[in-house]
Scaffold this motif. Sequence first.
Motif, PDB file in Angstrom:
ATOM      1  N   VAL A 180      -3.014   1.588  13.208  1.00  0.00           N
ATOM      2  CA  VAL A 180      -1.648   2.100  13.289  1.00  0.00           C
ATOM      3  C   VAL A 180      -0.697   1.107  13.693  1.00  0.00           C
ATOM      4  O   VAL A 180      -0.763   0.427  14.706  1.00  0.00           O
ATOM      5  CB  VAL A 180      -1.683   3.221  14.177  1.00  0.00           C
ATOM      6  N   HIS A 181       0.496   1.023  12.643  1.00  0.00           N
ATOM      7  CA  HIS A 181       1.735  -0.057  13.359  1.00  0.00           C
ATOM      8  C   HIS A 181       2.581   0.941  14.014  1.00  0.00           C
ATOM      9  O   HIS A 181       3.279   1.910  13.340  1.00  0.00           O
ATOM     10  CB  HIS A 181       2.303  -0.800  11.986  1.00  0.00           C
TER      11      HIS A 181
ATOM     12  N   GLY B 141      -2.272  -0.117   6.953  1.00  0.00           N
ATOM     13  CA  GLY B 141      -2.564   0.968   7.976  1.00  0.00           C
ATOM     14  C   GLY B 141      -1.304   2.221   7.772  1.00  0.00           C
ATOM     15  O   GLY B 141      -0.478   2.219   6.793  1.00  0.00           O
ATOM     16  N   CYS B 142      -1.311   2.977   8.844  1.00  0.00           N
ATOM     17  CA  CYS B 142      -0.435   4.064   9.098  1.00  0.00           C
ATOM     18  C   CYS B 142       0.793   3.375   9.774  1.00  0.00           C
ATOM     19  O   CYS B 142       0.657   2.710  10.739  1.00  0.00           O
ATOM     20  CB  CYS B 142      -1.126   5.334   9.615  1.00  0.00           C
ATOM     21  N   VAL B 143       2.153   3.582   9.430  1.00  0.00           N
ATOM     22  CA  VAL B 143       3.209   3.537  10.367  1.00  0.00           C
ATOM     23  C   VAL B 143       3.546   4.596  11.158  1.00  0.00           C
ATOM     24  O   VAL B 143       4.118   5.619  10.195  1.00  0.00           O
ATOM     25  CB  VAL B 143       4.076   2.901   9.294  1.00  0.00           C
TER      26      VAL B 143
ATOM     27  N   ILE C 128       5.790  -2.355   0.005  1.00  0.00           N
ATOM     28  CA  ILE C 128       4.946  -2.092   1.195  1.00  0.00           C
ATOM     29  C   ILE C 128       4.525  -0.719   1.451  1.00  0.00           C
ATOM     30  O   ILE C 128       5.251   0.437   1.731  1.00  0.00           O
ATOM     31  CB  ILE C 128       5.595  -2.539   2.649  1.00  0.00           C
ATOM     32  N   ASP C 129       3.157  -0.302   0.893  1.00  0.00           N
ATOM     33  CA  ASP C 129       2.650   0.934   0.574  1.00  0.00           C
ATOM     34  C   ASP C 129       1.935   1.374   1.745  1.00  0.00           C
ATOM     35  O   ASP C 129       0.743   1.215   1.560  1.00  0.00           O
ATOM     36  CB  ASP C 129       1.961   0.952  -0.923  1.00  0.00           C
ATOM     37  N   MET C 130       2.608   1.929   2.831  1.00  0.00           N
ATOM     38  CA  MET C 130       1.668   2.534   3.788  1.00  0.00           C
ATOM     39  C   MET C 130       2.213   3.773   4.134  1.00  0.00           C
ATOM     40  O   MET C 130       3.354   4.048   3.946  1.00  0.00           O
ATOM     41  CB  MET C 130       1.747   1.505   5.070  1.00  0.00           C
ATOM     42  N   PRO C 131       1.383   4.934   4.540  1.00  0.00           N
ATOM     43  CA  PRO C 131       1.935   6.181   4.848  1.00  0.00           C
ATOM     44  C   PRO C 131       2.634   6.043   6.096  1.00  0.00           C
ATOM     45  O   PRO C 131       2.328   5.451   7.125  1.00  0.00           O
ATOM     46  CB  PRO C 131       0.623   6.999   4.987  1.00  0.00           C
TER      47      PRO C 131
END
Length: 219
Positions: free
Chosen positions: A7-8, A50-52, A75-78
């Motif tokens: 998780v970011h 990861g998830c943001v 940048i394909d992160m949920p």
Amino acid sequence: MATEKLVHIVDDDDGVRRSAAFMLKHAGYRVELHVSGVDFLKHAKSSERGCVLLDVRMPEMDGLQIQQEMVKRGIDMPVVILTGHGDIAVAVKAMRAGAVNFIEKPYEKEELLRAIEEAFHRLARAHDREMKADEACVRLASLTGRERDVLDGLVAGYPNKTIAYDLGISPRTVEIYRANMMEKLRVRSLSEALRIAFIAEQAEDGVLQIPASLIQTVE
């Protein structure tokens, strides 16, 4: 496994970053901390996917601008958005921009973990690819006129008090319609209800365009 998930955390408030990191680490997640959206964007392309967890109110660039820049840069992160209490209008904009969920500050640990896990779960299962337009329309068709009015108000970004004023009813009555609406749509959060409304709305416009961040499967 949760231990494989990163998780970011993107927030300019040191206390919020530390608190969220503490909760997530104890739940088995790995975390990377970013003091601003600019800092996150600087490292995102080379960072592990990861998830943001993204705060919407930050200097230099706010959360919505960061979302737009993520799309531009591929940048394909949920994304899970952190909003202030009652800031529904911002949450709606974030959902339209592709956020998979949002939570309001202050939040409980269980709420944070549920939102993060939902984001990873949706990414893995391509949930919105499975949610066909006709299914979304069928769920909406189960609503009464007043329940749909309340949902339309939420989609427009209005708080309960504004919806109540527009409909000529009390805020408490709006809460009752809102609870009934969510039960009929079979959702647990406002973000899920908004997502169904958006899918049906796009279908009615003739083009169903689900943001890539909602439909990509894990590589």
